[in-house]
Design a protein around this motif. Structure first.
Motif, short mmCIF file in Angstrom:
data_model
loop_
_atom_site.label_atom_id
_atom_site.label_comp_id
_atom_site.label_asym_id
_atom_site.label_seq_id
_atom_site.Cartn_x
_atom_site.Cartn_y
_atom_site.Cartn_z
N LEU A 66 0.82 -1.21 0.00
CA LEU A 66 0.00 0.00 0.00
C LEU A 66 0.85 1.27 0.00
N LYS A 67 2.03 1.22 0.63
CA LYS A 67 2.95 2.37 0.56
C LYS A 67 3.45 2.55 -0.87
N GLY A 68 3.71 1.45 -1.54
CA GLY A 68 4.19 1.51 -2.93
C GLY A 68 3.15 2.04 -3.88
N VAL A 69 1.89 1.78 -3.60
CA VAL A 69 0.80 2.25 -4.45
C VAL A 69 0.64 3.75 -4.35
N ARG A 70 0.93 4.28 -3.19
CA ARG A 70 0.79 5.72 -2.99
C ARG A 70 1.63 6.44 -4.00
#
Length: 70
Positions: A66-70
């Motif tokens: 989810l951090k990478g999607v940001r």
């Protein structure tokens, strides 16, 4: 005040603000939905791309994804 500031402010106003995205709960229709496929989280990205996380994924993997999607 300079001309470059006007362009900088204009560019900043065109970029959507980062924040929370609405969460939508959808009932799966048949086997094609997130529930039937074994995925607990399915994130729909702009352009039609999707990121799917399995129900047994570790908390660290979910957080990193989810951090990478940001």
């Amino acid at each position: 005040m300079s001309t470059s500031l006007i362009y900088k402010w204009r560019r900043a106003s065109l970029v959507p603000p980062m924040g929370f995205a609405p969460a939508v709960l959808v009932e799966a229709a048949g086997q094609g939905g997130a529930e039937g496929s074994g995925f607990a989280i399915v994130v729909a990205l702009p352009g039609g791309a999707r990121v799917s996380l399995a129900a047994h994924a570790s908390a660290a993997l979910v957080a990193a994804t989810l951090k990478g999607v940001r």
